[in-house]
Design a protein around this motif. Structure first.
Motif, PDB file in Angstrom:
ATOM      1  N   LYS A 167       5.290  19.236  -4.561  1.00  0.00           N
ATOM      2  CA  LYS A 167       5.369  20.400  -3.663  1.00  0.00           C
ATOM      3  C   LYS A 167       4.746  20.086  -2.308  1.00  0.00           C
ATOM      4  O   LYS A 167       5.212  20.558  -1.265  1.00  0.00           O
ATOM      5  CB  LYS A 167       4.707  21.619  -4.306  1.00  0.00           C
ATOM      6  N   LEU A 168       3.700  19.286  -2.322  1.00  0.00           N
ATOM      7  CA  LEU A 168       3.090  18.885  -1.041  1.00  0.00           C
ATOM      8  C   LEU A 168       4.080  18.051  -0.235  1.00  0.00           C
ATOM      9  O   LEU A 168       4.159  18.163   0.994  1.00  0.00           O
ATOM     10  CB  LEU A 168       1.800  18.094  -1.283  1.00  0.00           C
ATOM     11  N   CYS A 169       4.871  17.213  -0.923  1.00  0.00           N
ATOM     12  CA  CYS A 169       5.879  16.393  -0.230  1.00  0.00           C
ATOM     13  C   CYS A 169       6.978  17.287   0.357  1.00  0.00           C
ATOM     14  O   CYS A 169       7.455  17.046   1.473  1.00  0.00           O
ATOM     15  CB  CYS A 169       6.475  15.355  -1.180  1.00  0.00           C
ATOM     16  N   ILE A 172      -5.493  11.266  -7.536  1.00  0.00           N
ATOM     17  CA  ILE A 172      -5.419  10.229  -6.498  1.00  0.00           C
ATOM     18  C   ILE A 172      -4.136  10.399  -5.676  1.00  0.00           C
ATOM     19  O   ILE A 172      -4.144  10.348  -4.438  1.00  0.00           O
ATOM     20  CB  ILE A 172      -5.481   8.818  -7.152  1.00  0.00           C
ATOM     21  N   ALA A 173      -3.020  10.653  -6.374  1.00  0.00           N
ATOM     22  CA  ALA A 173      -1.727  10.823  -5.676  1.00  0.00           C
ATOM     23  C   ALA A 173      -1.729  12.097  -4.835  1.00  0.00           C
ATOM     24  O   ALA A 173      -1.241  12.118  -3.691  1.00  0.00           O
ATOM     25  CB  ALA A 173      -0.601  10.872  -6.713  1.00  0.00           C
ATOM     26  N   LYS A 174      -2.298  13.156  -5.384  1.00  0.00           N
ATOM     27  CA  LYS A 174      -2.338  14.424  -4.656  1.00  0.00           C
ATOM     28  C   LYS A 174      -3.185  14.269  -3.392  1.00  0.00           C
ATOM     29  O   LYS A 174      -2.849  14.804  -2.328  1.00  0.00           O
ATOM     30  CB  LYS A 174      -2.910  15.527  -5.568  1.00  0.00           C
ATOM     31  N   ALA A 175      -4.273  13.541  -3.519  1.00  0.00           N
ATOM     32  CA  ALA A 175      -5.145  13.303  -2.351  1.00  0.00           C
ATOM     33  C   ALA A 175      -4.357  12.603  -1.245  1.00  0.00           C
ATOM     34  O   ALA A 175      -4.477  12.951  -0.063  1.00  0.00           O
ATOM     35  CB  ALA A 175      -6.350  12.462  -2.772  1.00  0.00           C
ATOM     36  N   GLN A 176      -3.550  11.629  -1.636  1.00  0.00           N
ATOM     37  CA  GLN A 176      -2.753  10.912  -0.624  1.00  0.00           C
ATOM     38  C   GLN A 176      -1.781  11.857   0.067  1.00  0.00           C
ATOM     39  O   GLN A 176      -1.589  11.809   1.286  1.00  0.00           O
ATOM     40  CB  GLN A 176      -1.991   9.755  -1.275  1.00  0.00           C
ATOM     41  N   ALA A 177      -1.162  12.740  -0.726  1.00  0.00           N
ATOM     42  CA  ALA A 177      -0.200  13.695  -0.155  1.00  0.00           C
ATOM     43  C   ALA A 177      -0.892  14.677   0.790  1.00  0.00           C
ATOM     44  O   ALA A 177      -0.351  15.030   1.840  1.00  0.00           O
ATOM     45  CB  ALA A 177       0.513  14.441  -1.284  1.00  0.00           C
ATOM     46  N   VAL A 178      -2.100  15.109   0.426  1.00  0.00           N
ATOM     47  CA  VAL A 178      -2.858  16.034   1.293  1.00  0.00           C
ATOM     48  C   VAL A 178      -3.178  15.340   2.606  1.00  0.00           C
ATOM     49  O   VAL A 178      -3.023  15.904   3.697  1.00  0.00           O
ATOM     50  CB  VAL A 178      -4.168  16.493   0.600  1.00  0.00           C
ATOM     51  N   LYS A 179      -3.579  14.089   2.507  1.00  0.00           N
ATOM     52  CA  LYS A 179      -3.929  13.352   3.730  1.00  0.00           C
ATOM     53  C   LYS A 179      -2.700  13.201   4.633  1.00  0.00           C
ATOM     54  O   LYS A 179      -2.787  13.386   5.853  1.00  0.00           O
ATOM     55  CB  LYS A 179      -4.489  11.984   3.365  1.00  0.00           C
ATOM     56  N   ALA A 180      -1.547  12.905   4.026  1.00  0.00           N
ATOM     57  CA  ALA A 180      -0.319  12.740   4.812  1.00  0.00           C
ATOM     58  C   ALA A 180       0.030  14.038   5.535  1.00  0.00           C
ATOM     59  O   ALA A 180       0.446  14.038   6.699  1.00  0.00           O
ATOM     60  CB  ALA A 180       0.824  12.315   3.887  1.00  0.00           C
TER      61      ALA A 180
END
Ligand SMILES: Cc1ncc(C[n+]2csc(CCOP(=O)(O)OP(=O)(O)O)c2C)c(N)n1
Ligand code: SF4
Lengths: 195, 278
Positions: free
Chosen positions: A177-179, A76-84
């Protein structure tokens, strides 16, 4: 071409693009990435991703099942980061919710599948795409088909060891890493005055 | 926050295609639905490329709608007409090299039991009579001898349809097909009897005109395989294209070929089902 000279670059490379691994391309070690088949420090790969995404005409993210479905808190958190990330570069998002070929019923405007990724890329005229959250074997299959039949530039944000069949890849990509990539992109935006 | 394999990540709810949103909201996942509920939920197979009136298409539709836990079920298929339908099926399914389905299902069911000791995962082989009774016969029998915990469902159309009509072990004696014009020289394989002899705890044969009966059998076979061991169902699904009858007559043919359902339940399975069906 000698395998050591092979570079993973935009196609169309031909109906059956070779697996980059079979042409001598090796995966990066932790802290490294790949740009067009050449191992580079991870930060350099991030800068190249920023450049490619910020200068693309129609950048598009292809999130896969590992982030599209709410398996657990991490997903769920990774999905948010991808969207950002997608929002930061003004990219479209076209999902790959599962791996069914669904041929010939795929609606390329709203979805992509690993068996005919070229249909979605052609239909939407996508020049730079990002794979994230796609299981390795299907990502490899799709990345080869894209290289074989389209002129789309491919980026793979891989949670495991990276994808030598993408033009740029990072490995061990988690939410942190996405951040970091998002920060690199925000800095690049200021530097080049994009968007 | 709700989590799980059939919940959409909140960040991507807006870009998920309508089909998936409907599957989540109106599909059968986690709802313990069955054949009696058909028409009230979004089915996992809706469009397919099989011939008009194909018995397989109806059989698969009924089988899939009867699975007790589709979200925790993996279908293993193999080459044949069913294999051109399965890519459209909105649940986990694996295509195996022709005839290998029971070997794949064996590994899968054993691995899933180790990986998910607290979550039953049902493995269901669905394949043609050629795949199960001829080319995969050895793997089928060996899996049954080992009492592997998965269900095998034969889509019996009494021939090799996908390759234009050759005779299979399940073709009846005397039948001539497009590519077997001299007629079958020996009788249909006794797969139901073989399954019993090999030690399957639950064995059934049915035609799809008895839809509720078929639904109950699928459910029983899956529950018994989950707890006890190998189970087998043989579904009569005639092929109008190769047997050259009108697509509107498929059910009539199915009834004529297999009018009486067969059901064999071992004593242990009987006990289990008595509890489960209370
Ligand atoms: C190893 C192998 N042998 C042969 C074939 C050719 N082949 C494809 S489908 C088929 C017959 C399938 O018959 P059946 O299992 O009864 O399924 P149906 O098509 O009748 O539903 C055959 C022989 C193949 N694909 N692979
Ligand atoms: S050939 Fe026969 S079994 Fe195959 S799809 Fe057509 S009707 Fe069905």
């Amino acid at each position: 071409m000698l395998s050591s000279e092979y570079r993973v670059v935009v196609g169309p490379e031909g109906y059956l693009a070779p697996a980059a691994a079979s042409m001598g391309i090796v995966l990066p070690e932790p802290g490294e990435g790949l740009i067009e088949g050449v191992i580079v420090p991870e930060r350099e790969a991030m800068h190249k991703i920023a450049e490619k995404l910020l200068t693309a005409k129609n950048p598009t993210f292809f999130p896969g099942p590992l982030v599209l479905w709410a398996w657990n808190d991490k997903a769920i958190a990774k999905a948010q980061a991808v969207k950002a990330l997608a929002e930061a570069v003004g990219a479209h998002i076209i999902p790959m919710p599962d791996y069914r070929p669904k041929y010939p019923m795929i609606n390329p405007q709203i979805e992509i599948n690993p068996n005919h990724p070229n249909l979605t890329i052609w239909h939407n005229d996508i020049d730079v795409c990002v794979f994230v959250g796609v299981h390795c074997h299907y990502a490899n299959l799709a990345l080869k088909i894209i290289r074989g039949g389209t002129d789309c530039y491919t980026i793979a944000l891989c949670g495991e060891f990276g994808h030598e069949d993408a033009m740029i890849t990072l490995r061990d990509v988690n939410t942190a890493k996405l951040c970091t990539l998002l920060e690199v992109i925000e800095e690049a935006k200021i530097e080049v005055g994009v968007r | 926050m709700k989590k799980g394999i059939t919940t959409i990540s909140p960040a991507f709810e807006d870009i998920m295609p309508e089909e998936y949103r409907q599957l989540v909201a109106e599909g059968p996942f986690g709802k313990d639905l069955g054949l009696g509920d058909l028409g009230t939920f979004k089915e996992l197979i809706e469009e397919h490329p099989l011939c008009a009136g194909c018995g397989l298409a109806l059989g698969i539709r009924l089988i899939i709608a009867s699975l007790p836990a589709p979200e925790n079920t993996i279908v293993v298929g193999t080459t044949g007409c069913s294999a051109i339908l399965f890519p459209q099926l909105a649940m986990h399914n694996i295509h195996s090299l022709f005839g290998n389905q029971s070997a794949i299902a064996t590994g899968l069911s054993r691995a899933l039991r180790l990986r998910y000791p607290d979550q039953p995962k049902d493995v269901v082989v669905i394949a043609g009579d050629g795949g199960i009774g001829d080319i995969g016969f050895s793997f089928t029998m060996q899996a049954w001898f080992r009492n592997e915990k998965f269900t095998t469902i034969m889509l019996d159309n009494e021939g090799y349809s996908n390759t234009g009509g050759q005779e299979s072990g399940m073709t009846r004696q005397g039948i001539a097909l497009n590519m077997a014009p001299t007629g079958k020289k020996y009788p249909k394989l006794p797969m139901v009897e073989l399954a019993k002899t090999a030690g399957c705890a639950y064995v059934a044969a049915v035609n799809p005109s008895l839809a509720r009966r078929l639904g109950k059998m699928v459910r029983r076979a899956v529950l018994v395989a989950r707890e006890i061991g190998s189970t087998y169902i043989q579904v009569m699904v005639p092929c109008p294209t190769n047997y050259k009858f009108s697509p509107s007559e498929t059910l009539k043919q199915a009834k004529a070929l297999n009018p009486q359902p067969i059901e064999y339940i071992s004593a242990e399975a009987e006990q289990l089902l008595k509890e489960a069906e209370k």
